[in-house]
Write an enzyme that holds these catalytic residues in place. Sequence first.
Site, mmCIF file in Angstrom:
data_model
loop_
_atom_site.group_PDB
_atom_site.id
_atom_site.type_symbol
_atom_site.label_atom_id
_atom_site.label_comp_id
_atom_site.label_asym_id
_atom_site.label_seq_id
_atom_site.Cartn_x
_atom_site.Cartn_y
_atom_site.Cartn_z
ATOM 1 N N LEU A 269 6.787 -13.621 -9.070
ATOM 2 C CA LEU A 269 8.119 -13.901 -8.547
ATOM 3 C C LEU A 269 8.394 -13.001 -7.342
ATOM 4 C CD1 LEU A 269 10.184 -14.340 -11.843
ATOM 5 C CD2 LEU A 269 8.666 -15.952 -10.656
ATOM 6 N N GLY B 6 13.266 -12.898 -4.335
ATOM 7 C CA GLY B 6 14.488 -12.114 -4.193
ATOM 8 C C GLY B 6 14.757 -11.736 -2.739
ATOM 9 N N ARG C 179 19.374 -4.751 -1.094
ATOM 10 C CA ARG C 179 19.590 -3.311 -1.291
ATOM 11 C C ARG C 179 18.586 -2.470 -0.494
ATOM 12 N NH1 ARG C 179 19.335 -2.483 -7.506
ATOM 13 N NH2 ARG C 179 19.305 -0.275 -6.834
ATOM 14 N N GLU D 30 20.468 -8.050 -23.954
ATOM 15 C CA GLU D 30 20.969 -7.375 -22.756
ATOM 16 C C GLU D 30 21.920 -6.246 -23.164
ATOM 17 O OE1 GLU D 30 19.796 -7.947 -19.763
ATOM 18 O OE2 GLU D 30 18.527 -9.506 -20.639
ATOM 19 N N TYR E 110 -11.084 12.111 23.932
ATOM 20 C CA TYR E 110 -10.848 10.736 23.481
ATOM 21 C C TYR E 110 -12.149 9.959 23.609
ATOM 22 C CZ TYR E 110 -9.725 5.858 23.264
ATOM 23 O OH TYR E 110 -9.730 4.533 22.921
ATOM 24 N N ARG F 81 -18.109 15.387 41.684
ATOM 25 C CA ARG F 81 -16.892 16.107 42.033
ATOM 26 C C ARG F 81 -17.042 16.639 43.459
ATOM 27 N NH1 ARG F 81 -18.718 20.458 37.672
ATOM 28 N NH2 ARG F 81 -19.996 21.841 38.972
#
Length: 451
Positions: free
Chosen positions: A13, A16, A20, A157, A351, A425
């Site tokens: 199920l 719902g 909340r 209940e 990285y 470089r």
Amino acid sequence: MTSHSAPRAAIILAAGQGTRMKSPLPKVLHPVGRRAMLDHAIDAAQALGCDPIIVVVGEHSPQVRAHVVARLGEAAIAVQDPPQGTGHAVRCAQAALAGFEGQVVVTYGDVPLLKAADIEPVFASADGVTVIGFEARDPGAYGRLVMEGDTLAAITEAKEASPEVLALTACNSGVMAAPAALLFDLLGEVRNDNAKGEYYLTDVVALARQRGAPTRAVFAAEDSVMGVNAQAELAQAEALFQSVQRDAFLAAGVTMSAPDTVHFAWDTQVGPGTVIEPYVVFGPGAVIAANARIRSFSHIEGATVASGAEVGPYARLRPGAALGEDVKVGNFVEVKNVAMAKGSKANHLAYLGDGTVGAAANIGAGTIFCNYDGVFKHRTTVEDGAFVGSNSALVAPVTIGAGAMVGSGSVITRDVPPGDLALARAPQTTKPGWATRFMATMRAKKAEKSR
């Protein structure tokens, strides 16, 4: 998967609205252990050997429907619209189970800690209705299970219970199993003449007893059957999940000096003898071999780490990272979709994305695999024994040959043959006295402006 003779089906199920939770994400898709609660329920049903598995969804939540279809297919969907209680939700799955002859268990998409082993006992009786109960620390508003020996006499209940029944601590989890034909036959007799005008699944017990069908209860731990309806309960479920995971890894020989600070995913694998320092987080798909070391504040997801490897502190392994034996990935190094062979190292501030690093190769501090051109990803290959100097940028696609060296501060755009040295470089130029003259001039200008 559980071995059994009689066919089994599951109805989960998940219709719902979860208001909340106060979240745009549907309640059952909130994660526990980095996995949607609904997937935990499906996992348990599959481990029980349930086939088919039907998930009851609401029209209000296309995300839930899409999630179920992606995992189980369209045939697994039953729609409850509008919602009219748990009994009505189960009846919505009846058409999807047409022709099924076997036992059906009803579970819930917001009960993430319930495992197959907790559910298995409900299938012991093949001719009646069985529910899962639990002994509640604080029974409160839970429905009480009234037992007569081994027989479940009633589910009452709390608001309708006598003081004697309210004193009971045996409570109803909501999970129920019965032969398919009996279950749907009984549900056909359930009425909605109650304050909410809903059809309650629990009414099946009284109807079964009226027919003389067996009714029984089996018991699970209260924590296993806890439902999640609000963010605080989600956090509680996560804490319980993590506690179980930590205890299991400690029992299996994993060393953790501060286990409460280590967070595991639902599928994390860690071998014995591995040391996990404080504040490590595992995302899904992390596989750590025996005798590795994961140092503090590292994050590992979708990655494998071999024996003898060391990760961190402050390292990030992303999906596709594969660290071989004795590899070292140090502080502030990120590795994504890169295989690092035995003994290779990237100890600082690097990285590495999309590529391979050969055995015993060294990646200097500040090195970057420039893998993305704005449209496509490209691969970088660093072969065995190569040495990449600090603050280098390797612009993929590019290969650094075996035993080659890259000078610090280089931007490498072409392959470097094995054994060669690559420098990319500008030559250093030194101008004698320039800095002294420059600073004197600037200070004089500043003094002039301040007058």
